[in-house]
Design an enzyme around this catalytic site. Structure first.
Site, PDB file in Angstrom:
ATOM      1  N   LYS A  56     -18.722  15.210  -5.950  1.00 15.22           N
ATOM      2  CA  LYS A  56     -17.565  14.919  -6.818  1.00 15.22           C
ATOM      3  C   LYS A  56     -16.354  15.715  -6.352  1.00 15.22           C
ATOM      4  O   LYS A  56     -15.233  15.199  -6.300  1.00 15.22           O
ATOM      5  CB  LYS A  56     -17.904  15.241  -8.283  1.00 15.22           C
ATOM      6  CG  LYS A  56     -18.844  14.224  -8.891  1.00 15.22           C
ATOM      7  CD  LYS A  56     -19.446  14.651 -10.219  1.00 15.22           C
ATOM      8  CE  LYS A  56     -20.490  13.626 -10.648  1.00 15.22           C
ATOM      9  NZ  LYS A  56     -21.233  14.024 -11.859  1.00 15.22           N
ATOM     10  N   GLN A 100     -21.270  18.698 -16.080  1.00 14.66           N
ATOM     11  CA  GLN A 100     -22.402  18.103 -15.366  1.00 14.66           C
ATOM     12  C   GLN A 100     -23.669  18.186 -16.224  1.00 14.66           C
ATOM     13  O   GLN A 100     -24.055  19.262 -16.671  1.00 14.66           O
ATOM     14  CB  GLN A 100     -22.606  18.821 -14.022  1.00 14.66           C
ATOM     15  CG  GLN A 100     -23.689  18.221 -13.166  1.00 14.66           C
ATOM     16  CD  GLN A 100     -23.364  16.796 -12.702  1.00 14.66           C
ATOM     17  OE1 GLN A 100     -22.241  16.490 -12.308  1.00 14.66           O
ATOM     18  NE2 GLN A 100     -24.348  15.920 -12.761  1.00 14.66           N
ATOM     19  N   ASP A 123     -16.086  11.328 -18.341  1.00 12.57           N
ATOM     20  CA  ASP A 123     -17.425  10.729 -18.356  1.00 12.57           C
ATOM     21  C   ASP A 123     -17.560   9.685 -19.470  1.00 12.57           C
ATOM     22  O   ASP A 123     -18.569   8.992 -19.548  1.00 12.57           O
ATOM     23  CB  ASP A 123     -18.489  11.825 -18.564  1.00 12.57           C
ATOM     24  CG  ASP A 123     -19.314  12.063 -17.306  1.00 12.57           C
ATOM     25  OD1 ASP A 123     -19.200  11.257 -16.363  1.00 12.57           O
ATOM     26  OD2 ASP A 123     -20.061  13.058 -17.271  1.00 12.57           O
TER      27      ASP A 123
END
Ligand code: NDP
Length: 294
Positions: A56, A100, A123
Protein backbone atom coordinates in the site's frame (compact mmCIF):
# COMPACT_ATOMS: atom_id res chain seq x y z
CA UNK A 1 -6.25 -31.88 -21.01
CA UNK A 2 -8.99 -29.41 -20.06
CA UNK A 3 -10.20 -27.16 -22.83
CA UNK A 4 -10.09 -23.49 -21.84
CA UNK A 5 -12.86 -21.28 -23.12
CA UNK A 6 -12.89 -18.47 -20.58
CA UNK A 7 -11.11 -15.21 -20.99
CA UNK A 8 -8.70 -14.83 -18.08
CA UNK A 9 -9.29 -11.38 -16.62
CA UNK A 10 -6.00 -9.56 -16.15
CA UNK A 11 -6.43 -7.85 -12.78
CA UNK A 12 -2.92 -6.42 -12.88
CA UNK A 13 -3.60 -4.58 -16.14
CA UNK A 14 -7.02 -3.42 -14.91
CA UNK A 15 -5.43 -2.14 -11.69
CA UNK A 16 -2.72 -0.31 -13.64
CA UNK A 17 -5.45 1.42 -15.61
CA UNK A 18 -7.09 2.65 -12.38
CA UNK A 19 -3.76 3.67 -10.88
CA UNK A 20 -2.87 5.68 -13.99
CA UNK A 21 -6.17 7.59 -13.64
CA UNK A 22 -5.42 8.20 -9.95
CA UNK A 23 -1.92 9.50 -10.78
CA UNK A 24 -3.35 11.87 -13.35
CA UNK A 25 -5.91 13.30 -10.91
CA UNK A 26 -3.28 13.49 -8.19
CA UNK A 27 -1.20 15.72 -10.48
CA UNK A 28 -4.24 17.91 -11.04
CA UNK A 29 -4.90 18.16 -7.29
CA UNK A 30 -1.27 19.00 -6.64
CA UNK A 31 -1.46 21.72 -9.28
CA UNK A 32 -4.26 23.17 -7.13
CA UNK A 33 -2.02 23.04 -4.04
CA UNK A 34 -3.31 19.81 -2.45
CA UNK A 35 -1.22 16.67 -1.92
CA UNK A 36 -3.36 13.64 -1.00
CA UNK A 37 -2.18 12.25 2.34
CA UNK A 38 -2.61 8.63 3.43
CA UNK A 39 -1.70 7.18 6.82
CA UNK A 40 -1.64 3.42 7.31
CA UNK A 41 -1.78 2.23 10.92
CA UNK A 42 -0.12 -1.12 11.53
CA UNK A 43 -0.47 -2.70 14.96
CA UNK A 44 1.62 -5.76 15.81
CA UNK A 45 3.83 -8.00 13.69
CA UNK A 46 1.42 -10.07 11.59
CA UNK A 47 3.57 -11.14 8.57
CA UNK A 48 0.74 -10.94 5.99
CA UNK A 49 -0.22 -7.47 7.25
CA UNK A 50 3.40 -6.33 6.94
CA UNK A 51 3.37 -7.32 3.25
CA UNK A 52 0.00 -5.65 2.58
CA UNK A 53 1.12 -2.43 4.28
CA UNK A 54 4.37 -2.35 2.31
CA UNK A 55 2.43 -2.77 -0.95
CA UNK A 56 0.00 0.00 0.00
CA UNK A 57 2.85 2.33 0.87
CA UNK A 58 4.54 1.64 -2.48
CA UNK A 59 1.32 2.15 -4.46
CA UNK A 60 0.56 5.43 -2.66
CA UNK A 61 4.06 6.73 -3.33
CA UNK A 62 3.71 5.81 -7.01
CA UNK A 63 0.37 7.62 -7.12
CA UNK A 64 2.10 10.79 -5.95
CA UNK A 65 0.56 10.82 -2.47
CA UNK A 66 2.22 11.70 0.77
CA UNK A 67 2.11 8.41 2.70
CA UNK A 68 3.32 7.24 6.06
CA UNK A 69 2.95 4.06 8.05
CA UNK A 70 2.42 4.48 11.78
CA UNK A 71 3.60 1.33 13.56
CA UNK A 72 2.47 0.36 17.03
CA UNK A 73 3.39 -2.67 19.16
CA UNK A 74 0.87 -5.48 19.65
CA UNK A 75 0.73 -4.43 23.31
CA UNK A 76 -0.76 -1.02 22.42
CA UNK A 77 -4.00 -0.38 24.29
CA UNK A 78 -7.37 0.45 22.77
CA UNK A 79 -7.24 3.89 24.44
CA UNK A 80 -3.85 4.62 22.84
CA UNK A 81 -5.14 3.62 19.41
CA UNK A 82 -8.26 5.74 19.85
CA UNK A 83 -6.06 8.70 20.75
CA UNK A 84 -3.98 8.08 17.61
CA UNK A 85 -7.11 7.97 15.44
CA UNK A 86 -8.37 11.23 16.96
CA UNK A 87 -5.01 12.87 16.28
CA UNK A 88 -5.10 11.73 12.63
CA UNK A 89 -8.74 12.85 12.29
CA UNK A 90 -7.67 16.35 13.34
CA UNK A 91 -4.63 16.50 11.01
CA UNK A 92 -5.58 18.49 7.89
CA UNK A 93 -2.73 16.99 5.84
CA UNK A 94 -4.17 13.48 6.32
CA UNK A 95 -7.05 12.70 3.94
CA UNK A 96 -7.15 8.94 4.30
CA UNK A 97 -6.65 6.70 7.35
CA UNK A 98 -6.41 2.96 7.02
CA UNK A 99 -6.17 0.73 10.08
CA UNK A 100 -4.71 -2.56 8.82
CA UNK A 101 -6.89 -5.50 9.89
CA UNK A 102 -6.89 -7.90 11.62
CA UNK A 103 -5.84 -6.24 14.86
CA UNK A 104 -4.08 -8.22 17.60
CA UNK A 105 -6.35 -10.02 20.06
CA UNK A 106 -7.99 -7.84 22.70
CA UNK A 107 -8.35 -4.78 20.46
CA UNK A 108 -11.81 -3.77 19.25
CA UNK A 109 -11.67 -3.09 15.50
CA UNK A 110 -15.34 -2.00 15.35
CA UNK A 111 -14.81 0.68 17.98
CA UNK A 112 -11.77 1.97 16.09
CA UNK A 113 -13.75 2.09 12.83
CA UNK A 114 -16.46 4.10 14.60
CA UNK A 115 -13.82 6.55 15.87
CA UNK A 116 -12.55 7.33 12.34
CA UNK A 117 -13.68 10.48 10.61
CA UNK A 118 -16.00 8.91 7.98
CA UNK A 119 -14.59 11.32 5.37
CA UNK A 120 -11.13 9.78 5.93
CA UNK A 121 -12.31 6.16 6.19
CA UNK A 122 -10.72 4.93 2.94
CA UNK A 123 -11.61 1.29 3.76
CA UNK A 124 -15.31 2.22 3.79
CA UNK A 125 -16.01 0.44 7.09
CA UNK A 126 -17.34 3.30 9.26
CA UNK A 127 -21.08 2.81 9.97
CA UNK A 128 -21.82 6.09 8.17
CA UNK A 129 -20.16 4.79 4.99
CA UNK A 130 -21.92 1.43 5.34
CA UNK A 131 -25.25 3.26 5.65
CA UNK A 132 -24.44 5.52 2.69
CA UNK A 133 -23.84 2.45 0.54
CA UNK A 134 -27.13 0.89 1.61
CA UNK A 135 -28.96 4.18 0.97
CA UNK A 136 -27.25 4.80 -2.37
CA UNK A 137 -25.80 8.02 -0.94
CA UNK A 138 -22.32 9.47 -1.33
CA UNK A 139 -19.65 7.80 0.79
CA UNK A 140 -16.47 5.76 0.64
CA UNK A 141 -16.93 2.16 -0.55
CA UNK A 142 -14.85 -0.86 0.59
CA UNK A 143 -11.99 -1.38 -1.84
CA UNK A 144 -12.35 -5.06 -2.81
CA UNK A 145 -16.02 -4.97 -3.86
CA UNK A 146 -15.42 -1.63 -5.57
CA UNK A 147 -12.58 -3.35 -7.45
CA UNK A 148 -14.95 -6.15 -8.55
CA UNK A 149 -17.35 -3.56 -9.97
CA UNK A 150 -14.48 -1.81 -11.75
CA UNK A 151 -13.45 -5.15 -13.29
CA UNK A 152 -17.01 -5.61 -14.62
CA UNK A 153 -16.90 -2.08 -16.05
CA UNK A 154 -13.57 -2.66 -17.75
CA UNK A 155 -14.86 -5.97 -19.17
CA UNK A 156 -17.86 -4.13 -20.60
CA UNK A 157 -20.11 -6.37 -18.47
CA UNK A 158 -23.22 -4.36 -17.55
CA UNK A 159 -24.90 -5.71 -14.42
CA UNK A 160 -28.35 -4.30 -15.23
CA UNK A 161 -30.91 -7.09 -15.33
CA UNK A 162 -28.25 -9.76 -14.66
CA UNK A 163 -28.49 -12.51 -12.05
CA UNK A 164 -25.62 -11.92 -9.62
CA UNK A 165 -24.77 -14.47 -6.95
CA UNK A 166 -22.33 -13.56 -4.16
CA UNK A 167 -20.96 -16.29 -1.92
CA UNK A 168 -19.98 -14.66 1.38
CA UNK A 169 -21.75 -12.05 3.50
CA UNK A 170 -18.90 -10.20 5.21
CA UNK A 171 -19.00 -6.43 5.69
CA UNK A 172 -15.67 -6.27 3.85
CA UNK A 173 -16.67 -8.02 0.61
CA UNK A 174 -19.95 -9.93 0.26
CA UNK A 175 -22.50 -7.42 1.56
CA UNK A 176 -20.99 -4.28 0.02
CA UNK A 177 -20.63 -6.04 -3.33
CA UNK A 178 -24.29 -7.03 -3.16
CA UNK A 179 -25.31 -3.38 -2.55
CA UNK A 180 -23.09 -2.15 -5.38
CA UNK A 181 -24.54 -4.73 -7.78
CA UNK A 182 -28.08 -3.84 -6.65
CA UNK A 183 -27.34 -0.18 -7.34
CA UNK A 184 -26.41 -1.28 -10.86
CA UNK A 185 -29.84 -2.93 -11.23
CA UNK A 186 -28.67 -6.53 -10.89
CA UNK A 187 -30.87 -9.16 -9.25
CA UNK A 188 -28.72 -10.24 -6.35
CA UNK A 189 -28.58 -13.40 -4.25
CA UNK A 190 -26.28 -13.49 -1.21
CA UNK A 191 -25.15 -16.96 -0.10
CA UNK A 192 -23.31 -18.03 3.07
CA UNK A 193 -22.40 -21.06 5.14
CA UNK A 194 -26.05 -21.89 5.90
CA UNK A 195 -27.30 -21.61 2.32
CA UNK A 196 -29.03 -24.72 0.99
CA UNK A 197 -28.47 -25.88 -2.59
CA UNK A 198 -25.48 -23.60 -3.11
CA UNK A 199 -24.37 -25.20 -6.42
CA UNK A 200 -27.88 -24.80 -7.89
CA UNK A 201 -28.02 -21.11 -6.92
CA UNK A 202 -24.54 -20.52 -8.31
CA UNK A 203 -25.52 -22.10 -11.63
CA UNK A 204 -28.15 -19.38 -12.07
CA UNK A 205 -25.54 -16.63 -11.92
CA UNK A 206 -24.58 -14.53 -14.93
CA UNK A 207 -21.98 -13.03 -12.59
CA UNK A 208 -20.65 -15.18 -9.75
CA UNK A 209 -18.55 -13.64 -6.97
CA UNK A 210 -16.81 -16.02 -4.55
CA UNK A 211 -15.64 -14.41 -1.28
CA UNK A 212 -15.45 -17.31 1.13
CA UNK A 213 -11.88 -18.26 2.00
CA UNK A 214 -12.13 -21.97 1.09
CA UNK A 215 -9.64 -23.27 -1.46
CA UNK A 216 -11.23 -24.23 -4.80
CA UNK A 217 -14.66 -24.74 -3.25
CA UNK A 218 -16.54 -23.59 -6.35
CA UNK A 219 -16.52 -26.37 -8.92
CA UNK A 220 -16.85 -26.13 -12.69
CA UNK A 221 -20.35 -27.63 -12.65
CA UNK A 222 -21.54 -24.81 -10.33
CA UNK A 223 -20.93 -22.32 -13.12
CA UNK A 224 -23.36 -21.30 -15.84
CA UNK A 225 -21.67 -21.57 -19.26
CA UNK A 226 -20.39 -18.16 -20.28
CA UNK A 227 -20.73 -16.61 -16.80
CA UNK A 228 -18.34 -13.97 -15.45
CA UNK A 229 -16.59 -15.38 -12.37
CA UNK A 230 -14.83 -13.07 -9.91
CA UNK A 231 -12.76 -15.00 -7.39
CA UNK A 232 -12.01 -12.90 -4.31
CA UNK A 233 -10.67 -15.73 -2.15
CA UNK A 234 -6.99 -15.93 -1.26
CA UNK A 235 -6.00 -19.29 0.21
CA UNK A 236 -2.55 -20.66 0.86
CA UNK A 237 -2.25 -24.43 0.36
CA UNK A 238 0.08 -26.58 2.48
CA UNK A 239 2.49 -26.77 -0.49
CA UNK A 240 2.74 -22.96 -0.45
CA UNK A 241 0.64 -22.30 -3.56
CA UNK A 242 -1.94 -19.51 -3.52
CA UNK A 243 -5.37 -20.45 -4.87
CA UNK A 244 -8.77 -18.82 -4.92
CA UNK A 245 -12.20 -20.07 -3.90
CA UNK A 246 -12.83 -21.34 -7.44
CA UNK A 247 -11.32 -24.39 -9.13
CA UNK A 248 -9.75 -22.10 -11.72
CA UNK A 249 -8.48 -24.65 -14.24
CA UNK A 250 -11.75 -26.58 -14.59
CA UNK A 251 -13.95 -23.49 -14.20
CA UNK A 252 -12.07 -21.91 -17.11
CA UNK A 253 -13.58 -24.54 -19.40
CA UNK A 254 -17.09 -23.31 -18.57
CA UNK A 255 -16.98 -19.62 -17.63
CA UNK A 256 -16.96 -16.78 -20.16
CA UNK A 257 -14.43 -14.75 -18.17
CA UNK A 258 -12.71 -15.50 -14.88
CA UNK A 259 -10.20 -13.86 -12.54
CA UNK A 260 -7.09 -15.86 -11.61
CA UNK A 261 -5.58 -16.00 -8.12
CA UNK A 262 -3.17 -14.35 -7.76
CA UNK A 263 -3.40 -11.54 -10.31
CA UNK A 264 -7.17 -11.05 -10.42
CA UNK A 265 -9.16 -9.21 -7.75
CA UNK A 266 -6.15 -8.73 -5.43
CA UNK A 267 -4.40 -5.96 -7.41
CA UNK A 268 -7.74 -4.16 -7.75
CA UNK A 269 -8.07 -3.83 -3.98
CA UNK A 270 -4.94 -1.68 -3.72
CA UNK A 271 -5.87 0.31 -6.83
CA UNK A 272 -9.29 1.14 -5.34
CA UNK A 273 -7.65 2.17 -2.07
CA UNK A 274 -5.68 4.71 -4.08
CA UNK A 275 -8.89 5.84 -5.80
CA UNK A 276 -10.64 6.23 -2.41
CA UNK A 277 -7.74 8.26 -1.00
CA UNK A 278 -7.75 10.55 -4.03
CA UNK A 279 -11.53 10.96 -3.67
CA UNK A 280 -11.26 11.71 0.06
CA UNK A 281 -8.57 14.34 -0.61
CA UNK A 282 -10.52 15.91 -3.48
CA UNK A 283 -13.73 16.21 -1.45
CA UNK A 284 -12.03 17.44 1.73
CA UNK A 285 -10.20 20.18 -0.15
CA UNK A 286 -13.20 21.48 -2.11
CA UNK A 287 -12.15 19.88 -5.42
CA UNK A 288 -14.90 17.27 -5.63
CA UNK A 289 -14.79 17.53 -9.43
CA UNK A 290 -11.64 15.37 -9.24
CA UNK A 291 -13.28 12.69 -7.04
CA UNK A 292 -14.16 9.26 -8.46
CA UNK A 293 -17.70 7.89 -8.44
CA UNK A 294 -20.64 9.36 -6.59
P1 NDP B 1 -15.10 -13.81 6.02
O1 NDP B 1 -14.51 -14.98 6.70
O2 NDP B 1 -15.43 -12.59 6.79
O3 NDP B 1 -16.46 -14.28 5.29
C1 NDP B 1 -16.53 -15.49 4.61
C2 NDP B 1 -17.95 -15.74 4.17
O4 NDP B 1 -17.98 -17.00 3.53
C3 NDP B 1 -18.95 -15.79 5.32
O5 NDP B 1 -20.09 -15.03 4.99
C4 NDP B 1 -19.27 -17.27 5.44
O6 NDP B 1 -20.61 -17.55 5.82
C5 NDP B 1 -19.09 -17.74 4.01
N1 NDP B 1 -18.80 -19.17 3.98
C6 NDP B 1 -17.91 -19.87 4.73
N2 NDP B 1 -17.97 -21.18 4.42
C7 NDP B 1 -18.90 -21.30 3.47
C8 NDP B 1 -19.43 -22.41 2.77
N3 NDP B 1 -19.00 -23.66 2.96
N4 NDP B 1 -20.40 -22.18 1.87
C9 NDP B 1 -20.85 -20.93 1.64
N5 NDP B 1 -20.39 -19.85 2.28
C10 NDP B 1 -19.43 -20.03 3.19
O7 NDP B 1 -14.13 -13.50 4.81
P2 NDP B 1 -13.93 -12.16 3.91
O8 NDP B 1 -15.20 -11.77 3.27
O9 NDP B 1 -13.17 -11.16 4.68
O10 NDP B 1 -12.93 -12.74 2.81
C11 NDP B 1 -13.30 -13.83 1.98
C12 NDP B 1 -12.08 -14.29 1.20
O11 NDP B 1 -11.63 -13.22 0.40
C13 NDP B 1 -10.88 -14.71 2.05
O12 NDP B 1 -10.18 -15.74 1.37
C14 NDP B 1 -10.00 -13.46 2.06
O13 NDP B 1 -8.64 -13.78 2.24
C15 NDP B 1 -10.26 -12.94 0.68
N6 NDP B 1 -10.06 -11.49 0.54
C16 NDP B 1 -9.40 -11.08 -0.55
C17 NDP B 1 -9.21 -9.75 -0.79
C18 NDP B 1 -8.51 -9.36 -2.05
O14 NDP B 1 -7.98 -8.26 -2.11
N7 NDP B 1 -8.53 -10.20 -3.08
C19 NDP B 1 -9.64 -8.72 0.16
C20 NDP B 1 -10.46 -9.25 1.24
C21 NDP B 1 -10.64 -10.60 1.42
P3 NDP B 1 -21.18 -17.18 7.31
O15 NDP B 1 -21.43 -15.70 7.27
O16 NDP B 1 -22.41 -17.98 7.38
O17 NDP B 1 -20.12 -17.57 8.27
Amino acid sequence: MIETRARTIDGKAAAQHVRARVRERCEQLKARGVTPGLVVVLVGEDPASQVYVKNKDKAATEAGFSVRTVRRAATTTQAELLALVRELNADGTVHGILVQLPLPKGLDAQALMRALDPAKDVDGLHPENVAALALGARGLVPCTPAGCIELCDQLGCSLAGKRVVVIGRSMLVGKPFAFLALARDATVTICHSRTSDLPILCREADVLVAAVGRPEMVKADWIKPGAVVLDVGINRLPDGRLVGDVDFVRASAVAGAITPVPGGVGPMTIAMLMANTLTAAARASGHADLAFGR
